[in-house]
Design a protein around this motif. Structure first.
Motif, mmCIF file in Angstrom:
data_model
loop_
_atom_site.group_PDB
_atom_site.id
_atom_site.type_symbol
_atom_site.label_atom_id
_atom_site.label_comp_id
_atom_site.label_asym_id
_atom_site.label_seq_id
_atom_site.Cartn_x
_atom_site.Cartn_y
_atom_site.Cartn_z
ATOM 1 N N LEU A 54 1.110 12.694 -8.751
ATOM 2 C CA LEU A 54 0.280 13.817 -8.299
ATOM 3 C C LEU A 54 1.117 15.030 -7.917
ATOM 4 O O LEU A 54 0.743 16.172 -8.205
ATOM 5 N N SER A 55 2.252 14.807 -7.259
ATOM 6 C CA SER A 55 3.094 15.932 -6.854
ATOM 7 C C SER A 55 3.637 16.673 -8.070
ATOM 8 O O SER A 55 3.773 17.900 -8.052
ATOM 9 N N THR A 114 0.833 -1.210 0.000
ATOM 10 C CA THR A 114 0.000 0.000 0.000
ATOM 11 C C THR A 114 0.869 1.262 0.000
ATOM 12 O O THR A 114 0.494 2.267 -0.606
ATOM 13 N N VAL A 115 2.012 1.207 0.692
ATOM 14 C CA VAL A 115 2.931 2.358 0.697
ATOM 15 C C VAL A 115 3.516 2.577 -0.693
ATOM 16 O O VAL A 115 3.660 3.714 -1.164
ATOM 17 N N VAL A 116 3.848 1.474 -1.381
ATOM 18 C CA VAL A 116 4.377 1.591 -2.743
ATOM 19 C C VAL A 116 3.336 2.197 -3.665
ATOM 20 O O VAL A 116 3.639 3.099 -4.457
ATOM 21 N N HIS A 117 2.093 1.716 -3.565
ATOM 22 C CA HIS A 117 1.022 2.298 -4.374
ATOM 23 C C HIS A 117 0.899 3.798 -4.108
ATOM 24 O O HIS A 117 0.782 4.599 -5.052
ATOM 25 N N GLY A 118 0.931 4.160 -2.836
ATOM 26 C CA GLY A 118 0.811 5.575 -2.490
ATOM 27 C C GLY A 118 1.981 6.395 -2.988
ATOM 28 O O GLY A 118 1.807 7.518 -3.482
ATOM 29 N N ILE A 131 1.874 9.104 4.300
ATOM 30 C CA ILE A 131 3.331 8.957 4.177
ATOM 31 C C ILE A 131 3.704 8.613 2.732
ATOM 32 O O ILE A 131 4.667 9.170 2.173
ATOM 33 N N GLY A 132 2.947 7.697 2.125
ATOM 34 C CA GLY A 132 3.272 7.271 0.769
ATOM 35 C C GLY A 132 2.937 8.300 -0.287
ATOM 36 O O GLY A 132 3.742 8.587 -1.171
ATOM 37 N N VAL A 133 1.749 8.901 -0.205
ATOM 38 C CA VAL A 133 1.288 9.812 -1.253
ATOM 39 C C VAL A 133 1.915 11.199 -1.122
ATOM 40 O O VAL A 133 2.227 11.841 -2.125
ATOM 41 N N ILE A 134 2.129 11.669 0.079
ATOM 42 C CA ILE A 134 2.556 13.054 0.282
ATOM 43 C C ILE A 134 4.037 13.161 0.655
ATOM 44 O O ILE A 134 4.788 13.932 0.043
ATOM 45 N N LEU A 135 4.496 12.405 1.666
ATOM 46 C CA LEU A 135 5.846 12.614 2.189
ATOM 47 C C LEU A 135 6.933 12.013 1.294
ATOM 48 O O LEU A 135 7.908 12.696 0.944
ATOM 49 N N LEU A 136 6.803 10.749 0.941
ATOM 50 C CA LEU A 136 7.880 10.089 0.210
ATOM 51 C C LEU A 136 8.175 10.723 -1.161
ATOM 52 O O LEU A 136 9.343 10.817 -1.541
#
Length: 569
Positions: A311-312, A300-304, A455-460
């Protein structure tokens, strides 16, 4: 004279002003409106980025030695090859820059030209012609030196535009439109002439100088502190929070340093190999982090992270680029056809990600293994599409993406051996830091209440290309919107076409269930984002409101990811 005395520059300026006043035969007290003009000029100097470093008390003295001039439309202000000793700052109106009969750039209010005549006695390197009625402020070389402005201000140097950024922006140049690099071209011409006039350095001295220029950048220097600190925190087991934070911050300068090492190595290769290096290692940080997360089973983190990278680029980076450009100028034009072509590639990549998600919801009888098999088949086709995309850029239509100076290796550039060594070291350190970062994600999520989706979608995604994103925003601020669009949209296309299938294939090799079944929320965000960005870029002209809307949508998504449960699929 004044320039040779040992007193302070400010004393010298005031002495020169008093001497000038004493030499006036018919000196009269200033008219009341003179104060208003001085205040107006002081506000103007404060808005010009070139003079930001000057203290406000020097603005009246700068006004006193400058002269307001006006030029009619189509009037030539300075001519290429002519002698000159004047420097101009535009107050209002537009002017065009031409060199060798080729259009280079458009100058607007706050831009300046003629700076080379102040620094050295050389012919003009370009022709400047007024497009509209133009009002400017003129400063002569003599007054410039008397005020010792060369010690207080630093002329803008052209941003170094890497081969990767030119390649990504190439889609925006499909119809022949080029990024506005006039300042970089002029400064590169002067720098090249200075190198020819100066004695050549020894080989090792040149190598040390090239290495020093890369490593001693302010951002890169922080890597020498943050990377060891992050590894020490992990070794001493100081807690998930400090380990996550230090390694998170360390990857940002490491990614920039890795990009510089890739650029240095690609300078010694042919166009095809250099393009492959830039295309592959341009997203190596995202690839490494995805590999680490797949190995840890954090699907799920990889997907995000993969979705967040797209998106960024499309919302945050492109939105900030359009917004900052809109702050400087009322509207910004760009190559609409090139942007549409780039967005078409992005749409194809997005569809390839969304289809497996749709397939998984066709029927309740569809099993997870079937979706996983479909994902792996689609990933192999995506790799083929990416290979065709590279072949298009680097072979069949290389002329659309080539830069005139690509074949020439700069004198004093880092050698292939040192470039490869630097690239290897950077990749290894990024691997170590990302491993420490990924290993603490679950604990940080539980301890600090941050969802894995956030964490996955925004931070990483921030850590992967923060320096490149800053370059895109800066380029848009300076009017190079085609370059900013190419970097933002092109980078997201590469992630969707290359990094996503590589993550699935690596999971296949490691027997991890990495698939393309992004959940409905992620799929909806991706498709709506592509639709929105396509609408914004459809007309070939943007303003600050368009950029603000893109950023606001990114904030909407960020807020919602905070509330997605960590155990959701």
């Amino acid at each position: 004279g004044i320039a040779g005395c040992s007193r302070s520059p400010r004393f010298q300026i005031r002495a020169a002003m008093r001497a000038s006043m004493r030499s006036s035969v018919n000196f009269e007290p200033p008219h009341p409106s003179y104060k208003a003009l001085q205040d107006e000029d002081s506000k103007f100097w404060a808005k010009v980025p070139l003079f930001n470093a000057l203290p406000p008390e020097l603005h009246p003295e700068l006004t006193a030695v400058s002269e307001r001039v006006t030029f009619k439309s189509e009037e030539v202000i300075i001519e290429e090859g002519a002698e000159g000793s004047e420097f101009f700052v535009i107050r209002s109106g537009d002017a065009k820059v031409e060199a060798g009969g080729q259009f280079l750039a458009t100058l607007r209010s706050g831009n300046y030209f003629g700076e080379l005549a102040l620094l050295r006695d050389e012919p003009r390197t370009a022709t400047i012609t007024a497009i509209t009625r133009l009002e400017a402020v003129k400063i002569t070389r003599e007054n410039f030196n008397n005020l010792r402005l060369h010690e207080k201000i630093e002329f803008l140097k052209g941003d170094k535009i890497t081969k990767r950024q030119r390649m990504l922006a190439g889609g925006a140049a499909c119809t022949g439109a080029k990024a506005d690099e006039a300042t970089a071209i002029l400064m590169a011409t002067v720098a090249k002439k200075q190198m020819q006039d100066s004695p050549p350095p020894t080989y090792w001295r040149g190598q040390l100088q090239a290495l020093r220029e890369i490593l001693c950048d302010k951002l890169h220097l922080s890597a020498f502190v943050l990377a060891p600190l992050g590894l020490i925190c992990n070794f001493m087991d100081l807690g998930a929070g400090p380990v996550f934070l230090t390694n998170f911050l360390a990857v940002i300068p490491l990614a920039s340093l890795l990009g510089q090492a890739t650029e240095a190595l690609s300078c010694h290769t042919g166009q095809l190999i250099g393009g492959l290096l830039n295309a592959t290692f341009g997203n190596v940080v995202e690839m490494i982090m995805c590999v680490q997360a797949v190995r840890a089973g954090l699907i799920t983190v990889v997907h995000g992270a993969l979705l967040g990278s797209v998106l960024s680029n499309l919302l945050l980076v492109l939105g900030l680029a359009i917004f900052t450009s809109g702050v400087v100028r009322k509207s910004t034009e760009f190559n609409a056809q090139g942007a549409a072509a780039n967005m078409s590639c992005q749409l194809v990549a997005s569809i390839s990600i969304c289809l497996p998600t749709c397939f998984s919801t066709v029927s309740d009888s569809v099993t997870f293994d079937e979706t996983l098999t479909i994902s792996r088949i689609c990933s192999m086709f995506l790799v083929v599409v990416y290979a065709m995309f590279l072949w298009f850029m680097l072979r069949t239509h290389a002329d659309l993406f080539a830069d005139e100076g690509d074949e020439e290796v700069e004198e004093g550039a880092l050698s292939p051996t040192l470039s490869a060594a630097l690239l290897s070291v950077c990749t290894f350190v990024v691997f170590l830091c990302s491993e420490c970062l990924v290993d603490t994600i679950e604990v940080v999520s539980e301890t600090y209440g941050l969802s894995k989706a956030f964490i996955g979608v925004i931070l990483l995604p921030i850590v992967g290309n923060a320096a490149e994103h800053a370059t895109a925003v800066t380029a848009a601020y300076k009017g190079m919107m085609d370059l900013a669009l190419g970097v933002a949209v092109g980078s997201s296309t590469q992630i969707a076409l290359f990094v996503v299938p590589c993550a699935v294939i690596f999971g296949w090799v490691c027997d991890e269930p990495m698939n393309l079944n992004f959940n409905i929320f992620y799929t909806g965000c991706l498709m709506l984002t592509v639709f929105l960005v396509s609408q914004v870029l459809a007309h070939g002209e943007t303003n600050w409101l368009h950029g603000a809307m893109l950023v606001v949508v990114y904030v909407f998504i960020a807020v919602q990811t905070l509330f997605i449960p960590s155990d959701s699929h």
